[in-house]
Design a protein around this motif. Structure first.
Motif, PDB file in Angstrom:
ATOM      1  N   ALA A  56     -16.373  -0.076 -24.131  1.00 22.77           N
ATOM      2  CA  ALA A  56     -15.977   1.251 -23.660  1.00 22.77           C
ATOM      3  C   ALA A  56     -14.476   1.467 -23.727  1.00 22.77           C
ATOM      4  N   VAL A  57     -13.686   0.392 -23.541  1.00 23.30           N
ATOM      5  CA  VAL A  57     -12.232   0.543 -23.438  1.00 23.30           C
ATOM      6  C   VAL A  57     -11.537   0.475 -24.794  1.00 23.30           C
ATOM      7  N   LEU A  58     -12.002  -0.370 -25.692  1.00 25.54           N
ATOM      8  CA  LEU A  58     -11.292  -0.592 -26.954  1.00 25.54           C
ATOM      9  C   LEU A  58     -11.092   0.681 -27.787  1.00 25.54           C
ATOM     10  N   PRO A  59     -12.062   1.605 -27.892  1.00 25.50           N
ATOM     11  CA  PRO A  59     -11.833   2.780 -28.760  1.00 25.50           C
ATOM     12  C   PRO A  59     -10.944   3.863 -28.150  1.00 25.50           C
ATOM     13  N   VAL A  60     -10.523   3.698 -26.891  1.00 28.59           N
ATOM     14  CA  VAL A  60      -9.771   4.773 -26.234  1.00 28.59           C
ATOM     15  C   VAL A  60      -8.497   5.145 -26.994  1.00 28.59           C
ATOM     16  N   LEU A 121      -8.134  13.948 -23.134  1.00 30.65           N
ATOM     17  CA  LEU A 121      -8.910  13.652 -21.924  1.00 30.65           C
ATOM     18  C   LEU A 121     -10.378  14.005 -22.118  1.00 30.65           C
ATOM     19  N   TRP A 122     -10.628  15.122 -22.770  1.00 26.06           N
ATOM     20  CA  TRP A 122     -12.009  15.537 -22.999  1.00 26.06           C
ATOM     21  C   TRP A 122     -12.749  14.556 -23.904  1.00 26.06           C
ATOM     22  N   MET A 123     -12.103  14.142 -24.986  1.00 25.30           N
ATOM     23  CA  MET A 123     -12.779  13.247 -25.924  1.00 25.30           C
ATOM     24  C   MET A 123     -13.021  11.874 -25.312  1.00 25.30           C
ATOM     25  N   VAL A 124     -12.081  11.393 -24.498  1.00 27.91           N
ATOM     26  CA  VAL A 124     -12.289  10.113 -23.802  1.00 27.91           C
ATOM     27  C   VAL A 124     -13.399  10.249 -22.774  1.00 27.91           C
ATOM     28  N   PHE A 125     -13.396  11.368 -22.019  1.00 30.58           N
ATOM     29  CA  PHE A 125     -14.476  11.575 -21.050  1.00 30.58           C
ATOM     30  C   PHE A 125     -15.823  11.632 -21.739  1.00 30.58           C
ATOM     31  N   ARG A 126     -15.889  12.366 -22.841  1.00 30.09           N
ATOM     32  CA  ARG A 126     -17.172  12.498 -23.525  1.00 30.09           C
ATOM     33  C   ARG A 126     -17.665  11.144 -24.037  1.00 30.09           C
ATOM     34  N   MET A 127     -16.741  10.322 -24.508  1.00 28.97           N
ATOM     35  CA  MET A 127     -17.126   9.000 -24.999  1.00 28.97           C
ATOM     36  C   MET A 127     -17.627   8.111 -23.864  1.00 28.97           C
ATOM     37  N   GLU A 128     -16.865   8.040 -22.768  1.00 30.89           N
ATOM     38  CA  GLU A 128     -17.232   7.152 -21.671  1.00 30.89           C
ATOM     39  C   GLU A 128     -18.477   7.652 -20.939  1.00 30.89           C
ATOM     40  N   ALA A 129     -18.506   8.977 -20.636  1.00 33.81           N
ATOM     41  CA  ALA A 129     -19.685   9.516 -19.955  1.00 33.81           C
ATOM     42  C   ALA A 129     -20.908   9.443 -20.847  1.00 33.81           C
ATOM     43  N   GLY A 130     -20.722   9.604 -22.153  1.00 35.26           N
ATOM     44  CA  GLY A 130     -21.852   9.478 -23.065  1.00 35.26           C
ATOM     45  C   GLY A 130     -22.407   8.075 -23.097  1.00 35.26           C
ATOM     46  N   LEU A 131     -21.525   7.075 -23.055  1.00 32.10           N
ATOM     47  CA  LEU A 131     -21.997   5.684 -23.040  1.00 32.10           C
ATOM     48  C   LEU A 131     -22.770   5.391 -21.758  1.00 32.10           C
TER      49      LEU A 131
END
Length: 412
Positions: A56-60, A121-131
């Motif tokens: 979850a953290v590496l692609p940020v 912020l939106w793209m990071v949220f979408r990635m983390e919340a999606g996971l």
């Protein structure tokens, strides 16, 4: 208290909406990036909590860097509009303003670093919340299978052995999954409005555009009022005068004046209708300017009014907007004189120099008629609005039995 059937209907209604599932799909699509990265490192064969955290953290940093591209905000905004809000693709009737995608999500490229930061912020949220949504969805499905007696070899979130055999509890994970789908979609929509909503600059641009449209509508309304009002007033006065005179020669002149004025009014009407239709076509003719004031004065004289005009200065050299607006003001002032005072003497004074234009129209009030309230009527209000838009001023009122309209416009 609400009836149980009403409560049940309220809880089940979101499950019958197609947009509920497009929102969930939009969210879990964001899990593709960490899942793809996790397959490379640390690997997702029998992953533990630490492995999922690393994935979850590496692609940020990479996702945040992509968000700096201006078109990234546009792409995310278009996706959010399509998948997060009811539309033709959703079985929703009577959508509210809160469901209006165009009103809550911007689809413009990033125009500032603030826009880029919000997009990141939106793209990071979408990635983390999606996971998280993907993991919970898979885990809940696995729980339902284990409770139903089906063996699951590699659960995504730890061992499910203690759940085996409790068949009566099998529907609970399914219900929890449905609740997750609804809640995750609503959260995704709210965060999208917060981070992908119009920026302050975009709101100001939209407000200015709306203001321009309102001003244009008001201008068109004034054009119609002044042009058609003048033509109709002149036609009524001419027809009444011709009937009262009983002179064939005067009647012919009156009919010719009505015909000429009607043609001019039709040209103005066609030009205004072209603007209203927004066809992109150029109007057939430009708006008349003050250099054509002789036509107005002749029309007023033909109706029986005694018009004395004094023009000082070169009207052909006036700036276009000033000349056009001054023509409409003179037209409205003459129309008011004919409509409310009748064929009385009208004194017109037009003075133009290097710095300003002054327009004065005065006429005596008929005996026995009460004076009008200064500043009343849409025509006089239109004169004041036209003058104010050009940085000038207009006054009207009664003094010593004479009604006057006095307009001063700056030329610089």
């Amino acid at each position: 208290m609400p009836a149980p059937s009403l409560i049940l209907q309220t809880l089940l209604r979101p499950l019958a909406r197609a947009v509920t599932y497009t929102r969930w799909l939009h969210l879990v699509i964001g899990a593709i990036v960490p899942l793809a990265g996790g397959l490379v490192y640390p690997g997702l064969s029998d992953p533990g909590p630490l492995d999922w955290l690393i994935a979850a953290v590496l692609p940020v940093p990479l996702v945040a860097a992509v968000a700096l591209i201006p078109s990234a905000r546009r792409a995310e905004g278009l996706q959010a509009r399509l998948m997060l809000f009811p539309g033709k693709h959703a079985r929703v009737r009577g959508g509210t303003a809160a469901d209006d995608a165009a009103g809550g999500i911007s689809a413009s490229p990033s125009a500032s670093w603030t826009d880029r930061g919000r997009t990141a912020l939106w793209m990071v949220f979408r990635m983390e919340a999606g996971l998280v949504a993907w993991l919970l969805s898979i885990w809940l499905l696995q729980c339902a299978l284990v409770l139903s007696g089906v063996s699951v070899e590699e659960p995504v979130l730890g061992s499910l052995t203690p759940l085996a055999g409790a068949r009566a509890l099998a529907p609970l994970p399914v219900l929890a999954l449905l609740a997750l789908v609804v809640a995750a979609g609503r959260l995704d929509r709210r965060v999208a409005r917060l981070l992908l909503g119009p920026s302050v600059k975009e709101r100001m641009a939209a407000l200015e555009d709306r203001t321009e449209r309102l001003l244009e509508r008001n201008r068109i309304a004034r054009e119609l009022h002044d042009s058609l009002g003048h033509a109709l007033t002149l036609a009524v006065v001419q027809a009444g005068a011709a009937r009262a005179a009983g002179d064939p020669e005067f009647t012919d002149r009156a009919l010719a004046t009505i015909e000429e004025t009607g043609r001019a009014a039709l040209e103005d009407l066609e030009r205004v209708l072209l603007l209203l239709r927004e066809t992109g076509r150029r109007p057939a003719g430009a708006s008349p300017g003050l250099d054509e004031a002789a036509r107005l004065l002749d029309s007023a004289r033909s109706s029986g009014a005694r018009v004395e005009a004094e023009i000082t200065g070169t009207l052909e050299d006036l700036p276009g907007p000033v000349s056009r607006e001054a023509y409409r003001m003179l037209q409205e002032a003459l129309t008011n004189a004919l409509r409310h005072a009748g064929p009385v003497p009208v004194d017109v004074r037009v003075t133009a120099d290097d710095t300003r234009l002054r327009l004065l129209v005065a006429n005596p009030l008929p005996e026995g008629r009460p004076p009008a309230v200064p500043g009343s009527g849409s025509g006089l209000r239109g004169i004041r609005e036209r003058a104010a838009l050009l940085g000038g001023q207009a006054t009207s009122g009664v003094k010593d039995g004479t009604w006057s309209v006095d307009v001063t416009l700056p030329l610089r």
